[in-house]
Structures are given as C-alpha cells and as structure tokens.
Design a protein around this motif. Structure first.
Motif, PDB file in Angstrom:
ATOM      1  N   LEU A 159      10.695   1.501  32.141  1.00  0.00           N
ATOM      2  CA  LEU A 159       9.753   1.561  33.262  1.00  0.00           C
ATOM      3  C   LEU A 159       8.746   2.684  33.073  1.00  0.00           C
ATOM      4  O   LEU A 159       7.549   2.513  33.315  1.00  0.00           O
ATOM      5  CB  LEU A 159      10.519   1.744  34.572  1.00  0.00           C
ATOM      6  CG  LEU A 159      11.313   0.540  35.067  1.00  0.00           C
ATOM      7  CD1 LEU A 159      12.320   0.963  36.124  1.00  0.00           C
ATOM      8  CD2 LEU A 159      10.398  -0.547  35.601  1.00  0.00           C
ATOM      9  N   THR A 160       9.232   3.838  32.652  1.00  0.00           N
ATOM     10  CA  THR A 160       8.345   4.982  32.429  1.00  0.00           C
ATOM     11  C   THR A 160       7.319   4.661  31.351  1.00  0.00           C
ATOM     12  O   THR A 160       6.130   4.963  31.501  1.00  0.00           O
ATOM     13  CB  THR A 160       9.175   6.209  32.034  1.00  0.00           C
ATOM     14  OG1 THR A 160      10.117   6.505  33.080  1.00  0.00           O
ATOM     15  CG2 THR A 160       8.279   7.424  31.823  1.00  0.00           C
ATOM     16  N   ARG A 161       7.767   4.025  30.278  1.00  0.00           N
ATOM     17  CA  ARG A 161       6.841   3.656  29.209  1.00  0.00           C
ATOM     18  C   ARG A 161       5.814   2.625  29.671  1.00  0.00           C
ATOM     19  O   ARG A 161       4.692   2.575  29.155  1.00  0.00           O
ATOM     20  CB  ARG A 161       7.630   3.121  28.014  1.00  0.00           C
ATOM     21  CG  ARG A 161       8.382   4.210  27.259  1.00  0.00           C
ATOM     22  CD  ARG A 161       9.237   3.640  26.145  1.00  0.00           C
ATOM     23  NE  ARG A 161       9.836   4.714  25.348  1.00  0.00           N
ATOM     24  CZ  ARG A 161      10.750   4.517  24.392  1.00  0.00           C
ATOM     25  NH1 ARG A 161      11.175   3.276  24.123  1.00  0.00           N
ATOM     26  NH2 ARG A 161      11.231   5.542  23.708  1.00  0.00           N
ATOM     27  N   ALA A 162       6.189   1.820  30.666  1.00  0.00           N
ATOM     28  CA  ALA A 162       5.264   0.823  31.215  1.00  0.00           C
ATOM     29  C   ALA A 162       4.348   1.412  32.281  1.00  0.00           C
ATOM     30  O   ALA A 162       3.502   0.697  32.837  1.00  0.00           O
ATOM     31  CB  ALA A 162       6.045  -0.347  31.800  1.00  0.00           C
ATOM     32  N   GLY A 163       4.516   2.706  32.580  1.00  0.00           N
ATOM     33  CA  GLY A 163       3.678   3.362  33.576  1.00  0.00           C
ATOM     34  C   GLY A 163       4.056   3.067  35.010  1.00  0.00           C
ATOM     35  O   GLY A 163       3.236   3.231  35.919  1.00  0.00           O
ATOM     36  N   ILE A 164       5.299   2.652  35.236  1.00  0.00           N
ATOM     37  CA  ILE A 164       5.765   2.310  36.579  1.00  0.00           C
ATOM     38  C   ILE A 164       6.652   3.437  37.100  1.00  0.00           C
ATOM     39  O   ILE A 164       7.668   3.766  36.475  1.00  0.00           O
ATOM     40  CB  ILE A 164       6.543   0.983  36.562  1.00  0.00           C
ATOM     41  CG1 ILE A 164       5.624  -0.151  36.069  1.00  0.00           C
ATOM     42  CG2 ILE A 164       7.099   0.662  37.951  1.00  0.00           C
ATOM     43  CD1 ILE A 164       6.355  -1.442  35.795  1.00  0.00           C
ATOM     44  N   PRO A 165       6.298   4.069  38.219  1.00  0.00           N
ATOM     45  CA  PRO A 165       7.106   5.174  38.746  1.00  0.00           C
ATOM     46  C   PRO A 165       8.534   4.726  39.040  1.00  0.00           C
ATOM     47  O   PRO A 165       8.749   3.725  39.738  1.00  0.00           O
ATOM     48  CB  PRO A 165       6.374   5.570  40.033  1.00  0.00           C
ATOM     49  CG  PRO A 165       4.972   5.079  39.845  1.00  0.00           C
ATOM     50  CD  PRO A 165       5.090   3.820  39.038  1.00  0.00           C
ATOM     51  N   ALA A 166       9.519   5.447  38.505  1.00  0.00           N
ATOM     52  CA  ALA A 166      10.914   5.033  38.639  1.00  0.00           C
ATOM     53  C   ALA A 166      11.821   6.244  38.590  1.00  0.00           C
ATOM     54  O   ALA A 166      11.440   7.318  38.097  1.00  0.00           O
ATOM     55  CB  ALA A 166      11.289   4.043  37.535  1.00  0.00           C
ATOM     56  N   GLU A 167      13.029   6.061  39.093  1.00  0.00           N
ATOM     57  CA  GLU A 167      14.036   7.113  39.103  1.00  0.00           C
ATOM     58  C   GLU A 167      15.413   6.476  39.125  1.00  0.00           C
ATOM     59  O   GLU A 167      15.567   5.293  39.473  1.00  0.00           O
ATOM     60  CB  GLU A 167      13.874   7.984  40.359  1.00  0.00           C
ATOM     61  CG  GLU A 167      14.110   7.208  41.661  1.00  0.00           C
ATOM     62  CD  GLU A 167      13.791   7.995  42.915  1.00  0.00           C
ATOM     63  OE1 GLU A 167      13.467   9.193  42.797  1.00  0.00           O
ATOM     64  OE2 GLU A 167      13.869   7.408  44.012  1.00  0.00           O
ATOM     65  N   VAL A 168      16.424   7.261  38.733  1.00  0.00           N
ATOM     66  CA  VAL A 168      17.811   6.873  38.953  1.00  0.00           C
ATOM     67  C   VAL A 168      18.248   7.497  40.270  1.00  0.00           C
ATOM     68  O   VAL A 168      18.072   8.697  40.494  1.00  0.00           O
ATOM     69  CB  VAL A 168      18.716   7.342  37.805  1.00  0.00           C
ATOM     70  CG1 VAL A 168      20.183   7.059  38.129  1.00  0.00           C
ATOM     71  CG2 VAL A 168      18.337   6.650  36.500  1.00  0.00           C
ATOM     72  N   SER A 169      18.782   6.684  41.156  1.00  0.00           N
ATOM     73  CA  SER A 169      19.236   7.151  42.468  1.00  0.00           C
ATOM     74  C   SER A 169      20.757   7.200  42.497  1.00  0.00           C
ATOM     75  O   SER A 169      21.430   6.319  41.965  1.00  0.00           O
ATOM     76  CB  SER A 169      18.723   6.211  43.562  1.00  0.00           C
ATOM     77  OG  SER A 169      19.345   6.477  44.799  1.00  0.00           O
ATOM     78  N   GLN A 170      21.275   8.232  43.149  1.00  0.00           N
ATOM     79  CA  GLN A 170      22.720   8.409  43.223  1.00  0.00           C
ATOM     80  C   GLN A 170      23.321   7.849  44.514  1.00  0.00           C
ATOM     81  O   GLN A 170      24.538   7.911  44.711  1.00  0.00           O
ATOM     82  CB  GLN A 170      23.083   9.901  43.105  1.00  0.00           C
ATOM     83  CG  GLN A 170      22.278  10.671  42.071  1.00  0.00           C
ATOM     84  CD  GLN A 170      22.314  10.089  40.674  1.00  0.00           C
ATOM     85  OE1 GLN A 170      23.317   9.511  40.249  1.00  0.00           O
ATOM     86  NE2 GLN A 170      21.227  10.239  39.925  1.00  0.00           N
ATOM     87  N   ALA A 212      18.767  12.178  33.900  1.00  0.00           N
ATOM     88  CA  ALA A 212      18.149  11.639  35.120  1.00  0.00           C
ATOM     89  C   ALA A 212      19.070  11.896  36.310  1.00  0.00           C
ATOM     90  O   ALA A 212      19.169  11.089  37.222  1.00  0.00           O
ATOM     91  CB  ALA A 212      17.862  10.160  34.980  1.00  0.00           C
ATOM     92  N   GLY A 213      19.763  13.023  36.277  1.00  0.00           N
ATOM     93  CA  GLY A 213      20.703  13.356  37.339  1.00  0.00           C
ATOM     94  C   GLY A 213      20.004  13.990  38.531  1.00  0.00           C
ATOM     95  O   GLY A 213      18.774  14.024  38.632  1.00  0.00           O
ATOM     96  N   ALA A 214      20.801  14.499  39.451  1.00  0.00           N
ATOM     97  CA  ALA A 214      20.271  15.100  40.673  1.00  0.00           C
ATOM     98  C   ALA A 214      21.119  16.320  41.037  1.00  0.00           C
ATOM     99  O   ALA A 214      22.315  16.358  40.760  1.00  0.00           O
ATOM    100  CB  ALA A 214      20.286  14.092  41.818  1.00  0.00           C
ATOM    101  N   THR A 215      20.489  17.302  41.646  1.00  0.00           N
ATOM    102  CA  THR A 215      21.217  18.489  42.094  1.00  0.00           C
ATOM    103  C   THR A 215      21.653  18.394  43.544  1.00  0.00           C
ATOM    104  O   THR A 215      22.440  19.210  44.018  1.00  0.00           O
ATOM    105  CB  THR A 215      20.358  19.763  41.909  1.00  0.00           C
ATOM    106  OG1 THR A 215      19.108  19.595  42.615  1.00  0.00           O
ATOM    107  CG2 THR A 215      20.073  20.008  40.426  1.00  0.00           C
ATOM    108  N   HIS A 216      21.125  17.418  44.255  1.00  0.00           N
ATOM    109  CA  HIS A 216      21.543  17.216  45.647  1.00  0.00           C
ATOM    110  C   HIS A 216      21.237  15.807  46.073  1.00  0.00           C
ATOM    111  O   HIS A 216      20.567  15.053  45.355  1.00  0.00           O
ATOM    112  CB  HIS A 216      20.847  18.221  46.578  1.00  0.00           C
ATOM    113  CG  HIS A 216      19.363  18.160  46.516  1.00  0.00           C
ATOM    114  ND1 HIS A 216      18.605  17.238  47.185  1.00  0.00           N
ATOM    115  CD2 HIS A 216      18.469  18.916  45.800  1.00  0.00           C
ATOM    116  CE1 HIS A 216      17.310  17.438  46.935  1.00  0.00           C
ATOM    117  NE2 HIS A 216      17.205  18.435  46.095  1.00  0.00           N
TER     118      HIS A 216
END
Length: 212
Positions: free
Chosen positions: A124-135, A208-212
């Motif tokens: 997704l990032t390479r395609a220019g689409i904003p994305a994230e891994v959600s916990q 792609a982790g999260a601190t909170h």
C-alpha cells in the motif's frame, strides 16, 4: 476466488464507504480476471456474523476480506487482532447494545488476522495509499464480524482472512472536520491488499507496532 464484505450505513449516516469500496474493488478484480464477489452485511450483532457465514458457504473462496468504517482514522487500517467481546458504545441498527458479551461463548480470547499485514502495508505504501497496522478493531460490529470471520476460518485452514477499516468518505463530512479518503482510493487499496494476500506466503518483518 475472493470475497469482500462491507457494511450498510449506521449511526445516522446515509453512506457506508466500506460497502461502496468493497463493490468497486470486487468489480476491478473481476475486470482484471481475478474472480471476486462483494456482499453487504448488516450492522447488527449476531446477524452480521450469520450473514457472513452464509456468504462464505456460498462460494469456494481463497480469501475473505472484511471491511468496515472507522470514522476519524486517516488511513486504511490493517487490523491485526480480533477479540472475543461485544461492548457497544451505540446501539446497532436493530437497537441491540450488548455490553461485555462474548462474540462466541467459550471461544478463544482472540484471533490474529491471517493476512500478511506487513506485506500488505508495504504494498500500500509503495502504491501511495495511506495505510497503517492497527492493534484494535474496537468492540462494535466491525470487531464482531472480524472475530466471527476468524472463528469460522479456524476450521477452514485453506482460506486466508482479515479485516480492514476505512476512513470517512469526503461526502460524509458536510463541514465536519475529520480525515477522509476518496472511495476510489479505498477500493484501490482493497485491491492491493487482496492481490498481496494471494501472492504472499510468509509475511515480511516490518516495523509497524504501537506504543499505546
């Protein structure tokens, strides 16, 4: 074959972009020679999981991608884990408001997505689409469907599955100040995710982790 699900509108909205994007993504995949189907689910605890079960049983699927709206998020969210709890902040479309109830009585505490979420994030990032891994997929009907999906697929090890949250569409905002994304971009993102899931075996290592 790919199954992509979206939801009907809820919470007083006239549109749910998850369904619009699911339809467009399935159409694009079919046009490209990749068989895909789109199914709309009700925003109702219990009924949504049953509708999903019927949809899965109706086809010979390799991949099931469930999609829902997370208004306020700015990116496509690749959900990592579903939890076995229904805890409604607002009533569903049938007026149900379960609190601290299991999605599946006696089921596991949670399930991980079987999508290659990091590889999908990279694509997704390479395609220019904003994305994230959600916990967290929340504790509303989206998580209910995500958990129901993974519980059903636990007995179907040949089928990959997972959940993606999409932002508001611009036409939903009516002057409200929230992040949004065009439905066409959402649909493109779902197509990227589907293709990546079909072509990727083991997931990649990517922070792609999260601190909170």
């Amino acid at each position: 074959m790919i199954l992509i699900t979206g939801f009907e509108p809820f919470g007083g909205e006239g549109l749910n972009p998850s369904w619009a994007a699911a339809q467009r993504a399935a159409a694009a995949l079919n046009d490209a020679g990749v068989p895909a189907a789109a199914v709309e689910l009700p925003v109702e605890f219990g009924a949504a999981g049953e509708a999903l079960r019927r949809a899965i049983a109706a086809g010979d699927y390799d991949l099931v991608l469930a999609v829902g709206q997370a208004g306020g998020r700015p990116k496509l969210s690749l959900e990592r884990v579903a939890v076995n709890v229904d805890d409604a902040r607002i009533p569903d479309n049938a007026g149900n408001s379960p609190v601290d109830e299991p999605v599946v009585p006696g089921g596991p505490v949670g399930y991980f997505s079987t999508l290659p979420v990091k590889a999908c994030l990279q694509a997704l990032t390479r395609a220019g689409i904003p994305a994230e891994v959600s916990q967290t997929a929340g504790t509303y009907v989206c998580n209910h469907v995500f958990y129901a999906l993974m519980h059903q697929l636990a007995e179907k090890p040949g089928i990959r599955g997972g959940f993606v949250h999409v932002p508001y569409a611009p036409e939903q905002l009516s002057g409200r100040q929230h992040p949004s994304m065009e439905i066409a971009v959402m649909a493109q993102g779902l197509e990227v995710i589907a293709r990546t899931a079909l072509s990727t075996g083991a997931d990649i290592k990517l922070g792609a982790g999260a601190t909170h």
